[in-house]
Design a protein around this motif. Structure first.
Motif, PDB file in Angstrom:
ATOM      1  N   GLU A 428      57.628   2.604  28.076  1.00  0.00           N
ATOM      2  CA  GLU A 428      59.134   2.872  27.754  1.00  0.00           C
ATOM      3  C   GLU A 428      59.992   3.206  28.897  1.00  0.00           C
ATOM      4  O   GLU A 428      60.602   3.973  29.159  1.00  0.00           O
ATOM      5  CB  GLU A 428      59.067   4.238  26.912  1.00  0.00           C
ATOM      6  N   TYR A 493      62.271   9.996  15.292  1.00  0.00           N
ATOM      7  CA  TYR A 493      63.187  10.140  15.802  1.00  0.00           C
ATOM      8  C   TYR A 493      64.491   9.474  15.389  1.00  0.00           C
ATOM      9  O   TYR A 493      65.650   9.788  15.748  1.00  0.00           O
ATOM     10  CB  TYR A 493      63.106   9.737  17.426  1.00  0.00           C
ATOM     11  N   GLU A 517      52.735   2.783  19.912  1.00  0.00           N
ATOM     12  CA  GLU A 517      53.118   4.405  19.527  1.00  0.00           C
ATOM     13  C   GLU A 517      53.901   4.159  18.376  1.00  0.00           C
ATOM     14  O   GLU A 517      54.962   3.556  18.204  1.00  0.00           O
ATOM     15  CB  GLU A 517      54.015   4.894  20.408  1.00  0.00           C
TER      16      GLU A 517
HETATM   17  C1  GCU Z   1      57.118   8.285  23.753  1.00  0.00           C
HETATM   18  C2  GCU Z   1      56.355   8.392  24.998  1.00  0.00           C
HETATM   19  C3  GCU Z   1      55.221   9.715  24.774  1.00  0.00           C
HETATM   20  C4  GCU Z   1      56.046  10.803  24.037  1.00  0.00           C
HETATM   21  C5  GCU Z   1      56.213  10.267  22.668  1.00  0.00           C
HETATM   22  C6  GCU Z   1      56.860  11.694  22.081  1.00  0.00           C
HETATM   23  O1  GCU Z   1      57.010   7.181  23.136  1.00  0.00           O
HETATM   24  O2  GCU Z   1      55.697   7.255  25.278  1.00  0.00           O
HETATM   25  O3  GCU Z   1      54.822   9.920  26.218  1.00  0.00           O
HETATM   26  O4  GCU Z   1      54.886  12.001  24.127  1.00  0.00           O
HETATM   27  O5  GCU Z   1      57.084   9.495  22.559  1.00  0.00           O
HETATM   28  O6  GCU Z   1      58.048  11.573  21.988  1.00  0.00           O
HETATM   29  O7  GCU Z   1      56.450  12.348  21.290  1.00  0.00           O
END
Ligand code: GCU
Length: 608
Positions: A428, A493, A517
């Motif tokens: 990211e 989000y 992710e």
């Molecule tokens: C992001 C990030 C993670 C983080 C996750 C979140 O994508 O890569 O390290 O923990 O989102 O917001 O839970």
């Protein structure tokens, strides 16, 4: 069985370049060692009073550092003498292990802590060489033996070692380590991250004794250009390393080759064999590999497999494979702090196997070697990642060097592990000219060090031509990687889970795609309807809707949802729900499976 020693130009060029790289002592996992694990003394030193005098001048730079420098382990010479510290009367702490979860007063501590271990050592054979080896120290380590500076290491997740052959006494040696876990803007990772800033000597410490001419490194893999050929190199270190005989044996294949080193002590080789049993997720076959050079011998267990892409497919041993994965942070399911034991690895990969995974993403940094050794044995494919996370200082040359050193140390450690198939350059990171150059350089270095694996990075998705209903990957780094990976949080989000049904994906690059992710927080046991934030039902609904949405991505060849287990993060402070944890785990911090666990398990069960 016809055997040829065919030293292919390709491999010789690659490995001779490798041998030109200055690498430390590698592949120590199977070396007999004297452990220095156990109880160490420690001194908390937030002002680094043991390193600088009151004028903030480093004691190291002074001819006579006096008795203020902690690394001298000074003792009063008589009743009038002034010494203001004493390791032996200070508190003790366990090594390996982070300090945050061992000492309540250190839970949030970010700064310097001095560690001291006293030990006797008898060199078993004259002319033998002795190395002090650290599997990892988070984040910066200044290391001293008997008052002498051995060196400094930056980077909290990779191994390093120093030769101490002429510095050891038979009795009363003292090894002192200044450990500093302060987050730094120029660091890798930098100031902001979504995980706990565990500090300390977090992995094993040992003394390794080796013959004068030793096997410093080796790389033995199935030749990516020919899957009936095992190729590699062995690098020696010592006073006489050129034109030395090296033997490489793989008894099960009746391979027993003798090769000669070149002028810089590297012996490259390639051996053909018609009946190699390839390592795979169904049959993770590991061969015993014995390497001998003069009085040194090392035995390893290595799997031979090929991993490549063909268009939008990922091929394991020339067969397409879908990566049924999960992301994992390096937290112990037992202590909650930094994981480091084989039992931790068995629990975490056991949960991944129960989920139906054939693949794990070890986020966001190199995990301890037990994880990849166990993955080799279990037949679980692995994505390993360099901690180039979020807003790194792309223009800072030292930051780049730090990132490259950590990546080299990771590749140096795990390049013989069949389970490791992907090196991830970053997570990211915001696209931009300096960042693109930074990551491209890392990718070029990776390809020069290891031509046998694939390169990726967790990028971000974006609107296609400004249309939020169509998503794409517009990151220029997509041109560089072998596998297009991106994180997306539609429904967490961005909108609610139902938004997934409104999104279409338009990915034009002819490369395999992994969604590295997606996920949602849920507090285990917090029940309600599927639109109540933080409930297990909301998380379950997001998984159902996301798995439907991504079925529309024709190039999709794998997923590693975020994340296997709830994990600590100072960014997650909602009382009664987060309480210092990121709750996107499919398993709670107490080991309870949430409803979404079963959604993913079911998806993998049906997924071919
Ligand atoms: C992001 C990030 C993670 C983080 C996750 C979140 O994508 O890569 O390290 O923990 O989102 O917001 O839970």
């Amino acid at each position: 069985m016809k055997k040829y020693i065919v030293v292919t130009l390709f491999f010789h060029l690659v490995f001779s370049q490798l041998s030109a790289q200055e690498v430390g002592l590698n592949n120590l996992y199977n070396r007999p060692a004297t452990s220095l694990n156990g109880i160490w003394n420690y001194i908390v030193d937030p002002y680094e009073n043991g390193f600088y005098n009151y004028r903030y001048e480093p004691f190291e730079d002074m001819k006579i550092s006096g008795k203020g420098a902690y690394f001298t382990n000074a003792k009063p010479t008589d009743k009038s003498d002034l010494v203001e510290y004493d390791f032996d009367k200070s508190d003790t702490i366990r090594v390996p292990g982070d300090w945050n979860t061992q000492k309540e007063k250190l839970f949030y501590y970010e700064g310097t802590i001095w560690y001291k271990k006293s030990f006797d050592y008898h060199v078993t054979r004259p002319l033998n060489r002795v190395f002090v080896c650290f599997d990892a120290v988070y984040y910066e380590a200044d290391v001293y033996l008997n008052g002498k500076k051995l060196g400094k290491h930056t980077g909290g997740f990779t191994p390093f070692n120093f030769e101490v052959t002429n510095l050891l006494n038979e009795k009363d040696n003292f090894l002192i380590v200044k450990v500093d876990n302060k987050r730094k803007r120029e660091g890798v990772p930098t100031l902001n991250a979504d995980w706990w800033n565990y500090g300390g000597i977090t992995r094993d410490v040992s003394l390794v004794e080796l013959p004068e001419t030793l096997i410093q490194d080796y790389f033995i893999q199935l030749d990516p250009l020919n899957n009936t050929r095992i190729s590699g190199y062995v690098k020696l270190n010592g006073t006489t390393v050129n034109q030395q005989k090296v033997r490489v044996k793989i008894p099960e294949l009746n391979i027993d080759e003798e090769i000669l080193t070149d002028n810089d002590g590297t012996a490259s080789f390639a051996m053909n064999h018609e009946k190699i049993v390839y390592w795979s997720t169904e049959n993770p076959h590991l061969y015993e590999v014995r390497i001998q050079a003069k009085e040194d011998e090392i035995v390893d267990q290595i799997g031979f497999r090929s991993i490549k892409t063909l268009g939008t497919k990922i091929l394991l041993n020339d067969q397409p494979i879908f990566l049924k994965g999960i992301s994992i942070h390096e937290e112990s399911p037992f202590t909650g702090g930094r994981a480091h034991t084989m039992d931790d690895a068995k629990q975490l990969l056991g949960w991944a196997r129960e989920l139906g995974c054939n693949y794990v993403r070890l986020a966001h940094y190199p995990h301890n070697e037990n994880m990849v050794r166990l993955a080799d044995q279990m037949g679980i494919l692995v994505w390993e990642e360099n901690p180039v996370y979020w807003t790194i200082q792309w223009e800072n040359a030292e930051t780049y060097q730090n990132a490259e050193n950590q990546l080299k140390e990771l590749i140096g450690r795990d390049k013989n592990r069949a389970s490791v198939i992907i090196w991830s350059m970053a997570n990211e990171t915001p696209s931009g000219e300096a960042r693109n150059k930074f990551l491209t350089r890392l990718a070029e270095t990776t390809r020069s060090l290891d031509p046998t694996r694939l390169i990726s990075a967790a990028m971000e998705q974006s609107n296609f031509e400004g249309n939020p209903a169509i998503r794409t990957i517009s990151d220029p780094f997509a041109e560089v990687v072998d596998i297009l990976s991106f994180n997306e949080y539609i429904g967490w989000y961005e909108g609610l889970p139902e938004k997934c049904s409104e999104i279409h994906w338009k990915i034009d690059q002819n490369k395999p795609v992994i969604i590295s992710e997606f996920g949602a927080d849920a507090k285990f046991g917090f029940r309600g309807d599927s639109l109540s934030r933080w409930t297990e039902e909301y998380q379950e609904y997001l998984y159902v809707e996301t798995l439907k949405m991504i079925s529309g991505i024709s190039q999709l060849q794998g997923i590693s949802p975020w994340i296997l287990v709830d994990f600590r993060s100072p960014r997650r402070v909602l009382p009664g729900i987060q309480d210092g944890y990121n709750r996107k785990g499919l398993i709670s911090s107490e080991g309870n499976r949430k409803k979404a666990f079963y959604v993913l398990q079911h998806y993998y069960k049906d997924k071919k």
